[in-house]
Design a protein around this motif. Structure first.
Motif, mmCIF file in Angstrom:
data_model
loop_
_atom_site.group_PDB
_atom_site.id
_atom_site.type_symbol
_atom_site.label_atom_id
_atom_site.label_comp_id
_atom_site.label_asym_id
_atom_site.label_seq_id
_atom_site.Cartn_x
_atom_site.Cartn_y
_atom_site.Cartn_z
ATOM 1 N N ALA A 151 1.827 -22.188 -1.241
ATOM 2 C CA ALA A 151 1.223 -23.335 -1.912
ATOM 3 C C ALA A 151 0.534 -24.263 -0.921
ATOM 4 O O ALA A 151 1.001 -24.466 0.208
ATOM 5 C CB ALA A 151 2.283 -24.105 -2.682
ATOM 6 N N MET A 153 -0.407 -28.062 -0.326
ATOM 7 C CA MET A 153 0.025 -29.374 -0.764
ATOM 8 C C MET A 153 -0.798 -30.447 -0.062
ATOM 9 O O MET A 153 -1.123 -30.322 1.123
ATOM 10 C CB MET A 153 1.507 -29.584 -0.439
ATOM 11 C CG MET A 153 2.422 -28.443 -0.859
ATOM 12 S SD MET A 153 2.567 -28.278 -2.646
ATOM 13 C CE MET A 153 3.518 -29.743 -3.036
ATOM 14 N N ASP A 162 0.697 -30.613 -5.565
ATOM 15 C CA ASP A 162 0.360 -29.197 -5.458
ATOM 16 C C ASP A 162 -1.078 -29.013 -5.947
ATOM 17 O O ASP A 162 -1.403 -29.344 -7.090
ATOM 18 C CB ASP A 162 1.332 -28.373 -6.306
ATOM 19 C CG ASP A 162 1.162 -26.874 -6.085
ATOM 20 O OD1 ASP A 162 0.090 -26.442 -5.627
ATOM 21 O OD2 ASP A 162 2.114 -26.135 -6.394
#
Length: 390
Positions: A151, A153, A162
């Motif tokens: 992910a 971020m 996110d």
């Protein structure tokens, strides 16, 4: 401007933070770690281009590139009372590199993937963590963007958001994220690092591209192989540094004059020298003369990068050419940041005379117990640096 380059776990660079100046001169004996530091800069550049995994594979893979010594040295080993012996690893396998500039910092952490039997590429390094922060030194409150597993971020006030973007384990945040709205700081670091320019060798053999004529076109940046040398030198002349080029040639080859000739669109260079009845073409020049002209085209570029990295520019040059070479390096350092990796003590001394000490950093590397250190730089003198946590 870059203030520091940091590396941990790479070849002989167990834990090194290198202070940088407008001109940084890296020196040291054979095997001291100069080439490893040069490769670290190359690896950072490859990361920004999305080629970090391929670059490590070319070095024999991550396991080949990792620091081969113990995680820490005891006082007995450092004092020479005890030999280096095998130790049990207490931390994950990690190769970390990073940079700190005036306004932004970046770090990436490579590790080994967990084998799951689903791929034959389980020797490829996995990017475990990446982070971009404000300022040269990481502080928790300064983090701007980071990678959490796959992910991406970004910070929104005091919380993390996110982005919805997912990265493969070999994909770098720096190379893959280019959203100027969501993560402008990542784009800024990427563009800077991608602009770095490396010169570590020029061919000067009889078949070298620089010895032949090539179709002339506007060339503000010399090609890696030097094949567009004539066009690059003419571009230097037409865009404002022609006086510096002529002065460098006059200092290197007294009484000589460089000429760029156009033959039906093909550009070639000729050097008219005192005492000769005709000019010499590129095919007739000595290796050292041609190499000097290549350095002139590279360093006097009208379009300087964020960072020049020069690896052993003194190679194959006559000692009389070192002073004009140092002059061109100094002029380049007045326009942008330059790192020079050199074996040559005379070149180092010439650069010390040409560039004010406030703008210059000398980085003398030594090796102790297989580890590269900066000579004279104690733990309390080391630049501030903190690695992001995985």
């Amino acid at each position: 401007m870059l203030q520091t380059i940091a590396v941990a776990g790479y070849r002989s660079l167990r834990s090194l933070v290198v202070p940088l100046g407008r001109l940084t001169v890296v020196t040291g004996a054979n095997g001291a770690g100069k080439s490893s530091l040069y490769r670290v800069l190359r690896l950072l550049s490859a990361t920004a281009h999305g080629d970090a995994v391929r670059a490590l594979a070319a070095e024999g893979g991550l396991e080949s590139a990792l620091w081969a010594g113990p995680e820490v040295f005891g006082e007995g080993v450092r004092s020479g009372r005890h030999p280096v012996t095998g130790t049990v690893r207490t931390h994950p396998v990690s190769l970390r590199i990073g940079l700190g500039s005036d306004d932004l910092g970046y770090a990436i952490d490579f590790g080994l993937p967990r084998p799951d039997g689903t791929t034959m590429f389980d020797r490829d390094p996995e990017i475990k963590h990446e982070a971009v922060w404000a300022g040269p030194v990481l502080r928790p409150s300064a983090l701007l963007s980071r990678r959490a597993g796959p992910a991406v971020m970004v910070r929104e006030g005091r919380t993390w958001a996110d982005t919805g973007r997912r990265l493969e384990r070999q994909d770098s945040l720096l190379a893959e994220v280019s959203d100027a709205v969501t993560a402008p700081e990542v784009l800024a670091v990427r563009n800077r690092v991608r602009s770095w320019r490396f010169y570590d060798s020029f061919r000067t053999d009889p078949q070298a591209p620089a010895r032949g004529a090539r179709m002339g076109t506007f060339t503000p940046v010399l090609a890696d192989d030097g094949g567009d040398l004539a066009a690059a030198l003419q571009t230097v002349r037409e865009l404002g540094h022609g006086d510096e080029l002529d002065a460098a040639i006059a200092q290197a080859f007294p009484g000589s004059r460089l000429e760029i000739v156009d033959s039906a669109g093909l550009f070639g260079l000729q050097l008219r020298q005192t005492g000769l009845l005709r000019s010499l073409g590129a095919a007739e020049l000595s290796d050292g003369t041609l190499r000097f002209l290549l350095w002139a085209a590279a360093l006097l570029t009208p379009r300087p990068p964020e960072l020049f990295v020069l690896n052993e520019p003194e190679t194959s040059l006559h000692p009389d050419l070192l002073a004009p070479l140092a002059g061109m390096v100094a002029r380049a350092a007045a326009r942008t940041q330059v790192v020079v990796v050199t074996h040559s003590a005379p070149l180092r001394e010439l650069l010390a005379d040409a560039v004010d000490s406030d703008d210059r950093r000398d980085v003398p590397l030594v090796k102790e117990n297989g580890e590269t250190l900066i000579d004279g730089l104690g733990p309390l003198d080391r630049p501030a640096w903190h690695w992001p946590d995985r």
